[in-house]
Structure formats: structure tokens, C-alpha cells
Scaffold this motif. Structure first.
Motif, PDB file in Angstrom:
ATOM      1  N   VAL A   1       0.810  -1.214   0.000  1.00  9.19           N
ATOM      2  CA  VAL A   1       0.000   0.000   0.000  1.00  9.19           C
ATOM      3  C   VAL A   1       0.847   1.270   0.000  1.00  9.19           C
ATOM      4  CG1 VAL A   1      -1.952  -1.102   1.133  1.00  9.19           C
ATOM      5  CG2 VAL A   1      -0.175  -0.023   2.525  1.00  9.19           C
ATOM      6  N   GLY A   2       2.160   1.118   0.099  1.00  7.50           N
ATOM      7  CA  GLY A   2       2.996   2.306   0.117  1.00  7.50           C
ATOM      8  C   GLY A   2       4.465   1.963   0.279  1.00  7.50           C
ATOM      9  N   LEU A   3       5.256   2.995   0.540  1.00  6.11           N
ATOM     10  CA  LEU A   3       6.693   2.856   0.739  1.00  6.11           C
ATOM     11  C   LEU A   3       7.012   2.991   2.216  1.00  6.11           C
ATOM     12  CD1 LEU A   3       9.398   2.567  -0.890  1.00  6.11           C
ATOM     13  CD2 LEU A   3       9.604   5.060  -0.702  1.00  6.11           C
ATOM     14  N   GLY A   4       7.817   2.067   2.724  1.00  9.57           N
ATOM     15  CA  GLY A   4       8.234   2.125   4.112  1.00  9.57           C
ATOM     16  C   GLY A   4       9.088   3.353   4.387  1.00  9.57           C
ATOM     17  N   GLU A   5       9.323   3.609   5.659  1.00 14.83           N
ATOM     18  CA  GLU A   5       9.949   4.852   6.085  1.00 14.83           C
ATOM     19  C   GLU A   5      11.228   5.161   5.304  1.00 14.83           C
ATOM     20  OE1 GLU A   5      11.872   4.767   9.998  1.00 14.83           O
ATOM     21  OE2 GLU A   5      11.127   2.719  10.217  1.00 14.83           O
ATOM     22  N   MET A   6      11.244   6.334   4.661  1.00 14.30           N
ATOM     23  CA  MET A   6      12.406   6.774   3.901  1.00 14.30           C
ATOM     24  C   MET A   6      13.420   7.379   4.878  1.00 14.30           C
ATOM     25  SD  MET A   6      14.398   7.214   1.416  1.00 14.30           S
ATOM     26  CE  MET A   6      13.492   6.381   0.114  1.00 14.30           C
ATOM     27  N   MET A   7      14.220   6.477   5.473  1.00 13.74           N
ATOM     28  CA  MET A   7      15.211   6.911   6.454  1.00 13.74           C
ATOM     29  C   MET A   7      16.371   7.656   5.819  1.00 13.74           C
ATOM     30  SD  MET A   7      15.367   3.589   8.956  1.00 13.74           S
ATOM     31  CE  MET A   7      15.600   2.461   7.588  1.00 13.74           C
ATOM     32  N   ASN A   8      16.574   7.410   4.558  1.00 14.95           N
ATOM     33  CA  ASN A   8      17.713   8.037   3.881  1.00 14.95           C
ATOM     34  C   ASN A   8      17.369   9.473   3.488  1.00 14.95           C
ATOM     35  OD1 ASN A   8      20.143   8.485   2.622  1.00 14.95           O
ATOM     36  ND2 ASN A   8      19.728   7.151   0.865  1.00 14.95           N
ATOM     37  N   PHE A   9      17.035  10.279   4.494  1.00 11.84           N
ATOM     38  CA  PHE A   9      16.726  11.674   4.198  1.00 11.84           C
ATOM     39  C   PHE A   9      17.944  12.430   3.669  1.00 11.84           C
ATOM     40  CE2 PHE A   9      17.719  11.571   8.739  1.00 11.84           C
ATOM     41  CZ  PHE A   9      18.604  12.619   8.893  1.00 11.84           C
ATOM     42  N   PRO A  10      19.190  12.056   4.063  1.00 15.15           N
ATOM     43  CA  PRO A  10      20.339  12.716   3.415  1.00 15.15           C
ATOM     44  C   PRO A  10      20.372  12.452   1.916  1.00 15.15           C
ATOM     45  CG  PRO A  10      21.038  11.607   5.418  1.00 15.15           C
ATOM     46  CD  PRO A  10      19.638  11.148   5.137  1.00 15.15           C
ATOM     47  N   GLY A  11      19.965  11.226   1.521  1.00 18.16           N
ATOM     48  CA  GLY A  11      19.925  10.913   0.101  1.00 18.16           C
ATOM     49  C   GLY A  11      18.883  11.731  -0.640  1.00 18.16           C
ATOM     50  N   ILE A  12      17.724  11.912  -0.029  1.00 18.97           N
ATOM     51  CA  ILE A  12      16.677  12.736  -0.647  1.00 18.97           C
ATOM     52  C   ILE A  12      17.168  14.174  -0.787  1.00 18.97           C
ATOM     53  CG2 ILE A  12      14.369  13.701  -0.344  1.00 18.97           C
ATOM     54  CD1 ILE A  12      14.305  10.773  -1.127  1.00 18.97           C
ATOM     55  N   LEU A  13      17.716  14.726   0.285  1.00 17.98           N
ATOM     56  CA  LEU A  13      18.156  16.122   0.250  1.00 17.98           C
ATOM     57  C   LEU A  13      19.354  16.314  -0.663  1.00 17.98           C
ATOM     58  CD1 LEU A  13      17.809  17.174   4.012  1.00 17.98           C
ATOM     59  CD2 LEU A  13      16.097  17.174   2.189  1.00 17.98           C
ATOM     60  N   GLY A  14      20.185  15.277  -0.768  1.00 19.97           N
ATOM     61  CA  GLY A  14      21.384  15.395  -1.587  1.00 19.97           C
ATOM     62  C   GLY A  14      21.211  14.967  -3.029  1.00 19.97           C
ATOM     63  N   GLY A  15      19.993  14.606  -3.405  1.00 20.82           N
ATOM     64  CA  GLY A  15      19.735  14.242  -4.798  1.00 20.82           C
ATOM     65  C   GLY A  15      20.222  12.860  -5.174  1.00 20.82           C
ATOM     66  N   GLU A  16      20.348  11.964  -4.191  1.00 25.95           N
ATOM     67  CA  GLU A  16      20.778  10.602  -4.507  1.00 25.95           C
ATOM     68  C   GLU A  16      19.739   9.930  -5.405  1.00 25.95           C
ATOM     69  OE1 GLU A  16      22.330   8.013  -1.283  1.00 25.95           O
ATOM     70  OE2 GLU A  16      20.830   6.604  -2.023  1.00 25.95           O
ATOM     71  N   GLU A  17      20.185   9.416  -6.512  1.00 27.40           N
ATOM     72  CA  GLU A  17      19.273   8.946  -7.554  1.00 27.40           C
ATOM     73  C   GLU A  17      18.359   7.823  -7.080  1.00 27.40           C
ATOM     74  OE1 GLU A  17      19.978   6.619 -11.681  1.00 27.40           O
ATOM     75  OE2 GLU A  17      20.817   8.645 -11.624  1.00 27.40           O
ATOM     76  N   ASN A  18      18.911   6.811  -6.397  1.00 20.19           N
ATOM     77  CA  ASN A  18      18.081   5.669  -6.021  1.00 20.19           C
ATOM     78  C   ASN A  18      17.009   6.061  -5.018  1.00 20.19           C
ATOM     79  OD1 ASN A  18      17.612   2.657  -6.090  1.00 20.19           O
ATOM     80  ND2 ASN A  18      17.955   2.942  -3.904  1.00 20.19           N
ATOM     81  N   ALA A  19      17.385   6.856  -4.015  1.00 18.81           N
ATOM     82  CA  ALA A  19      16.402   7.271  -3.006  1.00 18.81           C
ATOM     83  C   ALA A  19      15.270   8.062  -3.648  1.00 18.81           C
ATOM     84  CB  ALA A  19      17.088   8.101  -1.920  1.00 18.81           C
ATOM     85  N   GLN A  20      15.610   8.994  -4.505  1.00 21.21           N
ATOM     86  CA  GLN A  20      14.574   9.802  -5.140  1.00 21.21           C
ATOM     87  C   GLN A  20      13.703   8.977  -6.076  1.00 21.21           C
ATOM     88  OE1 GLN A  20      16.527  13.285  -6.816  1.00 21.21           O
ATOM     89  NE2 GLN A  20      16.252  14.384  -4.888  1.00 21.21           N
ATOM     90  N   HIS A  21      14.308   8.026  -6.762  1.00 18.00           N
ATOM     91  CA  HIS A  21      13.535   7.191  -7.675  1.00 18.00           C
ATOM     92  C   HIS A  21      12.608   6.233  -6.925  1.00 18.00           C
ATOM     93  CE1 HIS A  21      16.266   7.795 -11.460  1.00 18.00           C
ATOM     94  NE2 HIS A  21      15.658   8.891 -11.058  1.00 18.00           N
ATOM     95  N   GLU A  22      13.019   5.770  -5.736  1.00 18.32           N
ATOM     96  CA  GLU A  22      12.113   4.933  -4.936  1.00 18.32           C
ATOM     97  C   GLU A  22      10.847   5.707  -4.574  1.00 18.32           C
ATOM     98  OE1 GLU A  22      15.088   1.806  -2.616  1.00 18.32           O
ATOM     99  OE2 GLU A  22      14.209   3.480  -1.514  1.00 18.32           O
ATOM    100  N   VAL A  23      11.027   6.945  -4.166  1.00 24.81           N
ATOM    101  CA  VAL A  23       9.867   7.789  -3.869  1.00 24.81           C
ATOM    102  C   VAL A  23       9.042   8.005  -5.131  1.00 24.81           C
ATOM    103  CG1 VAL A  23       9.144  10.103  -3.150  1.00 24.81           C
ATOM    104  CG2 VAL A  23      10.962   8.922  -1.894  1.00 24.81           C
ATOM    105  N   GLY A  24       9.718   8.288  -6.236  1.00 26.30           N
ATOM    106  CA  GLY A  24       9.023   8.536  -7.493  1.00 26.30           C
ATOM    107  C   GLY A  24       8.205   7.344  -7.962  1.00 26.30           C
ATOM    108  N   GLU A  25       8.761   6.141  -7.846  1.00 27.01           N
ATOM    109  CA  GLU A  25       8.028   4.946  -8.279  1.00 27.01           C
ATOM    110  C   GLU A  25       6.791   4.716  -7.421  1.00 27.01           C
ATOM    111  OE1 GLU A  25       8.407   3.272 -10.907  1.00 27.01           O
ATOM    112  OE2 GLU A  25      10.366   3.971 -11.598  1.00 27.01           O
ATOM    113  N   THR A  26       6.894   5.040  -6.142  1.00 27.62           N
ATOM    114  CA  THR A  26       5.738   4.894  -5.253  1.00 27.62           C
ATOM    115  C   THR A  26       4.651   5.894  -5.612  1.00 27.62           C
ATOM    116  OG1 THR A  26       7.249   4.193  -3.492  1.00 27.62           O
ATOM    117  CG2 THR A  26       5.015   4.819  -2.842  1.00 27.62           C
TER     118      THR A  26
END
Length: 604
Positions: A184-209
Motif C-alpha cells: 500500500v505504500g513505501l516504508g519509512e524513507m530513512m535516507n533523508f540525506p539521500g533525498i536532500l542530496g539528490g541521490e538517484e536511487n532514493a529519489q527514484h524509490e519515492v518517485g516509483e511509489t
């Protein structure tokens, strides 16, 4: 839409509900004369009838109206005079593995306490054996009526580059899981440094969800309420359970983020902020409730979501608002409010019958209109689950431990040496970054009991002889002897603390030989042991047995000198590299504010 979690999808039975509501067909169940807790209007609707068909609410008889026209020859009629009927509780964020049991066993203990649905993030299991293990966990979940909904683990490992887990999940895998019926969704995105830093995999996981139209849950664990928090929420993250202060809560609410107020066995910060939030008078529709997480002995002796609801009441909240946190607010946040979260026509008949609005302990629990618990006992049962071998042989440390494995050699003269240490704080996920002095004897660092400084070691348990390990120190536990556990969030490597090398070696080797778990050792003797052979995280026993074992080891901790609440859980996050301030992983000390490695020795 998650209609597949319910007995009958709404689109298959809406025509019958129409007929039942009008008295053209009889209901399956009618609850009469209830005090209905209306979470949609914040009211208690006295002397209300509730008619159920196909596992869903067909009709509410409010005020002068009754459900007598819905009663047929085979309708089950329940008299709820003087009782309160509320929606079943929804736990908005839980790692079932932290209860040390599988999902079906978990259901046996939480359903009688009123929990009818959980949003489970099995990233503990996933870090050890990957998404194949997640599938197995949810095969087990299907054996019980509890609505176990899956949020795909997003951070395996928690923050890339800082430790080593047994598996890896990327955006392509997340995209594939979004097609699974359970998800039903994506589990807790703990990698907030990755989101803020533009890390491709972290952002794409959010995007796919988001592309799949599902909810992204979060984990923003720093008290930063400006650019970083704005950016994190703007990425699409909808909810967060990591709040410490009322300022954290208010900032997130003002930015439209759901705040998952957390109250479990160890993380007890909810009373620190909720009274101030309630006193402020702000709208609470974006506050939801979660446990994240409970030990089995807590669940058995004190409860789960019902315990959290009681804690909310103690903060000065009225009971109807508290129930909104645990029902409709959670359902709306997680996008399942068409099917659950309120007792209204068309919704699933997930209900608790309460003798009062003080304890939140139900006399009866219904899921999809079926009676699943009565007077604190589940009306369903099942055999113990047969776990596959790939989940029961996960201790791969590549060595037999001796005292020499815990020596910390340093190029310093004998005497006192300044080192960096993790300060553990009972009841909080936040640690302290401390500088302490410890003895050097024969060129090796020692524990310093005089200041409650224990040695720490983290060994990679996934990659055998190729795995790495590191050493550090911690304070705050106050024990004499050694403690070891394979529940070491989130990569779940082998974590050992102690005041002497011999006890540390015995503790570590004991867990290697039993397949993982937690152990307390003192003066060369095992005081207590909880064997967790399933991924080194879960038992293969019934919940009551596990609860007794956990109670015994908590007593051992106390006998060894520890005064923390649920110290096992506090110890278990000493290696979690995404929560401030300092953590120790198998690669070394991680500063979780700067996300850089730190040295053990403090240079003079």
C-alpha cells in the motif's frame, strides 16, 4: 484502493448493501443500542444500531431510527446497551519483527486488544534476507484475520555507504513491489540525506511509489524545520514518526505532513510533546498513532495500540480525538479511508466494543463483521509457521569468537586515553556524542566501569570471513558483564557490549551457535538467552513463550545494573546510522548529523 484486504470488495457487494440498508434483504449482523463513536463528526451517538452485510456497514440507525428492518431470521443480533462501539485501531507504522514473532503470532496478541489493521514495514527482515523474506512474512500474515498491509522497505541498507547488510533494495525492485497485492505504500524513507542530496536511487524509490498512486512514509529524525524539512516533504513524503519536541511536530503539521505519534516499548517521547500541541489548539486531523515497536512482553502484559491510546489520554486528550488518531486520521493518511477508519455505510465492519472510553481494552473485536476476539482472547488459531531454511541460517560471521577478538590495540602509552563514545538515553532514539577517558593497559583500550563506559563491537554477520568489524564505547547502560544481540538496526549485524573481553566473547559465540537473538552474560555464565533463529530477529515459538523469555532477559539486565526501560531496544539502535547523533556500524563510528565517519581516538 485496497479492497482486496477486505472480505468482499465494495464493488462486488454495493448493490446488496443498498438492499440491506432499505430492509429489502436481511443483514448478517446487527449491533443494537450502542454508543457509537463517530470519528467523522467527533460525537458519541447514543443508542445507535449498526447493520452489517458482506463484512461491511450497510446501515446506521441514529437517533429515532433503528435497524429493526434489517433483522431477518438468520441475523445475529448483539445487544450493546451501555457499551461503546468504535472503529478498530490502525497501527500506522510497525516492524512486526521487533516483536520477535511472525505476523500470524503477532495477530493473536494484538487483535484481542483492538488492533484490526497494521501498516508493516518489514525492513528488519529485508535487511537480512531481502524481498524474498518479505514475501514469506506476508504468506504467514495471510493465516490470520489482522489486516497486515505492506509498506515496501525503502532503505536496505538504511543509509548507503555506512554499514553492510545482507541485502539491497533499489528503485527498480520498489517499482515491482508496487504491483504486489499486499503493498500500500513505501516504508519509512530513512535516507533523508539521500533525498536532500539528490541521490538517484532514493529519489527514484519515492518517485516509483508516487507513480503507483501510493503513500510514501518518512523518517526525518533531525530537529531541522526549515529548508531541509521543506525539501523532504516536497519530495512526496507524507508522514513521519520521528518527532522529539513540540516544535518538530508543529513544523511538520504546518507543512501538511502527517505526524505519527509514537508510543512503544522503548520510544516514549510522545508525552514530551503532545500536551503542548494539544494546548496550542491546532487542528489535530494530521496526527496519527503508531507503536514502532513493542516487545512481546509489553504486548502480552500491557498491550499495543490500546496502551498508546491510554498514553494519549494521559496527555490531556479527549477519548474521541484519541480514537481519531488511531482510526480515521490514519486511514486518510495512508489512502485506505474508502474501506476503513470509520463506522459508516460502505466501510468494512472493523469494530471494537468497549466497556468504557478509558482503558480502550475491548470486550469484542470484529474484523469484516466476523467476531475475532472475545474478552481478551482471539477466536482464531493456527499452527506455528514453518520458516524456510534460507531464513533460519543467517549467522555467517566466519569465525569462532575468543577474548582476543575484542581487544582494541592502540598506539598509546599505558594510562588514560580520551575516546569518542555513544551516550545511550533511555526512552529515546537520540544518542549523545560524548568524549570520555578509558584506561590503556598493555597497549589495549579497556572499559571504564567508574564512569559507566562499556566496550562496543559490531561484526558483519552476513559476509563471513570477508566481513568487517569495528570497535567503540558506550555509556548509559550501567551493567557489569556483557550483552550481545543480532537485533541491531537496521543491518542487524552482531552487536556486543561489555566490560570485559571474556564475557563479550562468550556472548557473541552463544548467538552464533543458536542462530541469533539476544543474550546476557556475567562472570563467564549465561544469565538469560532469547533465541531468534529466524533471520536472527524472530522466534519460532508461540508469543507467550517468547514474552516469558524476554521478561527473563530484561530481569537479567536489571540484575546486572541497568535501569533503562526496554534497554534491549535502546541497545539495538546503537548501530543505526540514520538517527542522531553518533552510531557504531561494522565500518566504524558514523556522525548522523554530518554523515561522516568519526575516529575512535581523540587526538590531544
Amino acid at each position: 484502493m485496497i479492497n482486496h484486504f477486505c472480505k468482499t470488495p465494495l464493488w462486488e457487494c454495493n448493490d446488496k448493501l443498498v438492499r440491506v440498508a432499505q430492509g429489502q434483504e436481511p443483514a448478517d449482523l446487527v449491533i443494537r443500542h450502542a454508543n457509537l463513536v463517530s470519528v467523522t463528526t467527533h460525537e458519541i451517538l447514543e443508542d445507535t444500531d449498526i447493520a452489517v452485510s458482506c463484512g461491511r456497514i450497510a446501515y446506521l440507525g441514529i437517533g429515532e431510527y433503528t435497524a429493526e428492518h434489517c433483522i431477518g431470521e438468520n441475523t445475529t443480533v448483539v445487544d450493546a446497551t451501555g457499551k461503546y462501539v468504535a472503529p478498530g485501531y490502525i497501527d500506522s507504522h510497525i516492524h512486526v519483527e521487533s516483536a520477535m514473532i511472525g505476523c500470524a503470532e503477532y495477530a493473536k496478541v494484538v487483535v484481542p486488544r483492538g488492533t484490526t489493521a497494521i501498516f508493516a514495514d518489514p525492513h528488519e527482515c529485508c535487511n537480512v534476507v531481502g524481498l524474498d523474506g518479505v514475501r514469506v512474512m506476508f504468506d504467514d500474515a495471510k493465516r490470520a484475520p489482522l489486516k497486515a498491509m505492506l509498506t515496501t522497505p525503502s532503505c536496505v541498507p538504511a543509509v548507503t555507504g555506512f554499514d553492510d547488510s545482507g541485502s539491497y533494495v533499489d528503485a527498480a525492485q520498489v517499482a515491482e513491489t508496487m504491483k504486489w497485492d499486499d503493498v500500500v505504500g513505501l516504508g519509512e524513507m530513512m535516507n533523508f540525506p539521500g533525498i536532500l542530496g539528490g541521490e538517484e536511487n532514493a529519489q527514484h524509490e519515492v518517485g516509483e511509489t508516487l507513480k503507483a498512486g501510493k503513500c510514501v512514509t518518512g523518517h526525518y529524525s533531525i530537529s531541522e524545520t526549515d529548508r531541509g524539512l521543506n525539501a523532504y516533504i516536497a519530495s512526496g513524503v507524507r508522514a513521519c514518526h520521528e518527532c522529539i519536541t513540540s516544535d518538530d511536530v508543529m513544523a511538520k503539521l504546518r507543512m501538511g505532513m502527517y505526524v505519527q505519534a509514537r508510543y512503544g516499548s522503548a520510544w516514549l517521547s510522545l508525552p514530551n510533546y503532545l500536551p503542548q500541541v494539544l494546548e496550542s489548539g491546532v487542528d489535530t486531523r494530521l496526527i496519527i498513532l503508531c507503536t514502532d515497536d513493542n516487545h512481546p512482553n509489553t504486548l502480552v502484559s500491557e498491550g499495543g495500540m490500546d496502551r498508546a491510546l491510554r498514553a494519549v489520554l494521559e496527555c490531556g486528550c479527549d477519548p474521541v480525538t484519541a480514537l481519531q488518531f488511531a482510526t480515521i486520521n490514519a486511514a486518510q493518511c495512508l489512502g485506505v479511508d474508502q474501506d476503513m477508519g470509520s463506522i459508516t455505510p460502505g466501510k468494512c465492519a472493523d469494530m471494537v466494543v468497549l466497556p468504557n472510553l478509558e482503558t480502550f481494552i475491548p470486550e469484542q473485536v470484529y474484523i469484516d463483521g466476523d467476531l475475532v476476539a472475545q474478552d481478551g482472547k482471539a477466536t482464531f488459531d493456527h499452527d506455528l509457521f514453518e520458516w524456510p531454511e534460507f531464513m533460519t541460517h543467517t549467522m555467517n560471521v566466519g569465525r569462532t569468537f575468543t577474548a582476543a577478538d575484542f581487544e582494541i590495540p592502540v598506539d598509546r602509552p599505558d594510562g588514560m586515553c580520551r575516546v569518542r563514545a555513544i551516550g545511550g538515553v533511555g526512552g529515546s532514539t537520540i544518542t549523545e556524542d560524548a568524549v570520555i577517558e578509558v584506561p590503556v593497559v598493555d597497549g589495549k583500550l579497556q572499559a571504564n566501569p567508574a564512569i559507566d563506559a562499556l566496550k562496543m563491537a559490531v561484526f558483519d554477520r552476513h559476509h563471513g570471513a570477508e566481513g568487517t568489524h569495528s570497535f567503540g564505547f558506550c555509556t548509559g547502560f550501567g551493567v557489569h558483564g556483557a550483552l550481545a544481540q543480532t537485533v541491531a538496526h537496521d543491518s542487524h549485524n552482531l552487536l556486543v557490549v561489555g566490560d570485559n573481553d571474556e564475557d563479550m566473547a562468550l556472548a557473541a559465540q552463544t548467538l552464533v551457535e543458536c542462530g541469533g537473538g539476544e543474550v546476557a552474560v556475567q562472570d563467564g555464565r549465561v544469565l538469560a538467552l532469547v533465541e531468534l533463529p529466524v533471520c536472527g530477529l524472530m522466534s519460532d515459538k508461540h508469543v507467550e513463550e517468547v514474552a516469558q523469555e524476554v521478561a527473563a532477559i530484561e530481569q537479567a539486565w536489571a540484575d546486572m545494573g541497568c535501569k533503562m526501560p526496554s534497554p534491549f531496544m535502546t541497545m539495538g539502535i546503537l548501530s543505526l546510522p540514520c538517527v542522531p547523533v553518533l552510531r557504531l556500524t561494522n565500518r566504524g563510528y558514523v556522525n548522523c548529523l554530518t554523515f561522516q565517519f568519526e575516529d575512535l581516538l581523540i587526538e590531544d
